[in-house]
Design an enzyme around this catalytic site. Structure first.
Site, mmCIF file in Angstrom:
data_model
loop_
_atom_site.group_PDB
_atom_site.id
_atom_site.type_symbol
_atom_site.label_atom_id
_atom_site.label_comp_id
_atom_site.label_asym_id
_atom_site.label_seq_id
_atom_site.Cartn_x
_atom_site.Cartn_y
_atom_site.Cartn_z
ATOM 1 N N ASN A 9 -3.118 -1.220 1.423
ATOM 2 C CA ASN A 9 -3.821 0.068 0.934
ATOM 3 C C ASN A 9 -4.055 0.201 -0.502
ATOM 4 O O ASN A 9 -3.170 0.003 -1.147
ATOM 5 C CB ASN A 9 -3.042 1.208 1.542
ATOM 6 C CG ASN A 9 -3.724 2.387 0.964
ATOM 7 O OD1 ASN A 9 -4.814 2.515 0.524
ATOM 8 N ND2 ASN A 9 -2.957 3.438 1.021
ATOM 9 N N TRP A 10 -5.482 -0.494 -0.982
ATOM 10 C CA TRP A 10 -5.452 -0.545 -2.319
ATOM 11 C C TRP A 10 -5.619 1.030 -3.045
ATOM 12 O O TRP A 10 -5.704 0.765 -4.089
ATOM 13 C CB TRP A 10 -6.944 -1.328 -2.645
ATOM 14 C CG TRP A 10 -6.869 -2.695 -2.277
ATOM 15 C CD1 TRP A 10 -5.976 -3.416 -1.525
ATOM 16 C CD2 TRP A 10 -7.810 -3.726 -2.535
ATOM 17 N NE1 TRP A 10 -6.182 -4.663 -1.170
ATOM 18 C CE2 TRP A 10 -7.629 -4.810 -1.732
ATOM 19 C CE3 TRP A 10 -9.163 -3.600 -3.056
ATOM 20 C CZ2 TRP A 10 -8.493 -5.999 -1.899
ATOM 21 C CZ3 TRP A 10 -10.014 -4.699 -3.089
ATOM 22 C CH2 TRP A 10 -9.562 -5.992 -2.497
ATOM 23 N N GLY A 173 5.154 4.409 -3.969
ATOM 24 C CA GLY A 173 4.864 4.222 -5.413
ATOM 25 C C GLY A 173 6.235 4.524 -6.273
ATOM 26 O O GLY A 173 5.911 4.460 -7.567
ATOM 27 N N GLY A 233 0.995 -0.747 -0.477
ATOM 28 C CA GLY A 233 0.264 -0.123 -1.742
ATOM 29 C C GLY A 233 0.237 -1.153 -2.843
ATOM 30 O O GLY A 233 -0.572 -1.985 -2.651
ATOM 31 N N GLY A 234 1.032 -0.810 -3.882
ATOM 32 C CA GLY A 234 1.046 -1.418 -5.159
ATOM 33 C C GLY A 234 0.931 -2.844 -5.015
ATOM 34 O O GLY A 234 0.353 -3.873 -5.523
HETATM 35 P P1 13P Z 1 3.411 1.741 -2.413
HETATM 36 O O1 13P Z 1 3.588 0.287 -1.516
HETATM 37 O O2 13P Z 1 2.944 1.399 -3.560
HETATM 38 O O3 13P Z 1 4.867 2.443 -2.361
HETATM 39 O O4 13P Z 1 2.332 2.430 -1.386
HETATM 40 C C1 13P Z 1 2.860 2.589 -0.029
HETATM 41 C C2 13P Z 1 1.359 3.367 0.623
HETATM 42 O O5 13P Z 1 1.291 4.547 0.243
HETATM 43 C C3 13P Z 1 0.646 2.549 1.409
HETATM 44 O O6 13P Z 1 -0.356 3.373 2.101
#
Ligand code: 13P
Length: 253
Positions: A9-10, A173, A233-234
């Site tokens: 998920n960018w 995050g 995410g990240g």
């Molecule tokens: P992170 O991997 O940046 O914690 O984000 C997770 C997320 O919300 C993926 O949808």
């Protein structure tokens, strides 16, 4: 055996140059893997670009959200039909950022899930509790409420082939990953709630974990019985990290 599922998920990141650099590094790494499903979910405006960068690879294209309405006078909306037309097979529904920052309610999320299904998109339904909810001992009731809204609106059969993502808000995050045991406990709870409606669907549905997943912690998470992959995410913005997470999912557990 459930095939592991890893989606990147960018969020609201990227530009044409960065996307091209990321995919140029990622595509050969992902093409070398077998036995997993991978998906990348860029912002709407880059779907077409990412689709062409993915070319004929097995990595699928997903969107981060969709409008609950069909085509028409809904300024700013992007319909499920448009996502299909742009080459998407998947769509994230009910991400905690949509719930918390854009006011999406359980009912709206359920409606979006229904619309995704009705248009042949695989929904990746996100559920998860905040830190305050965890600390007050309400994790299960929060996750159950989010789940029941969709079950009541769409029925258990709509979960066949869908993907669930358990994303504790406090882990998104923040660099604070849920421990494999903490995540497993909630995944098992989700599966047991679905089993109450249909044991076969519950046994087959993929439940993936999201929240500070990185190459360094992916293998331990994916080794748990009810963790069927990740929503990243990240780390999805760094080709080598995302590729390493996909490699961890492709290992036999
Ligand atoms: P992170 O991997 O940046 O914690 O984000 C997770 C997320 O919300 C993926 O949808």
């Amino acid at each position: 055996m459930r095939v592991k599922f890893v989606a990147g998920n960018w969020k609201m990141n990227g530009d044409r140059a960065a996307n091209e650099a990321l995919l140029t590094a990622l595509v050969p790494a992902l093409s070398a893997l077998s036995g997993i499903e991978s998906v990348v979910c860029p912002p709407f405006v880059y779907l077409q670009q990412v689709k062409s960068l993915l070319g004929g690879t097995k990595t699928a294209l997903g969107a981060q959200d969709l409008c609950q309405f069909g085509n028409g006078a809904y300024t700013g909306g992007v319909s499920a039909a448009m996502l299909r037309d742009a080459g998407c097979s998947h769509v994230i529904v009910g991400h905690s950022e949509r719930r918390a920052l854009f006011g999406e309610t359980d009912d709206l999320v359920a409606e979006k899930f229904a619309v995704a299904r009705g248009n042949g998109l695989v929904p990746v339904l996100c559920v998860g509790e905040t830190l305050a909810e965890r600390e007050s001992g309400t994790t299960e009731s929060v996750v159950d409420r989010q789940l029941q809204a969709v079950l009541q609106r769409c029925g258990i059969s709509a979960f066949r082939g869908a993907v669930l993502a358990y994303e504790p808000v406090w882990a998104i995050g923040t660099g604070k990953t849920a421990t494999p045991e903490q995540a497993q406990a909630v995944h098992a709870f989700i599966r047991s709630r679905l089993a109450g409606a249909d044991a076969k669907v519950a046994a087959e549905v993929r439940i993936v974990y999201g929240g500070s997943v990185k190459a360094a912690n992916a293998a331990q998470l994916f080794a748990m019985a009810d963790i069927d992959g990740g929503l990243i995410g990240g780390a999805a913005l760094v080709a080598e990290e995302f590729a390493a997470i996909c490699r961890a999912a492709a290992q036999k557990h």
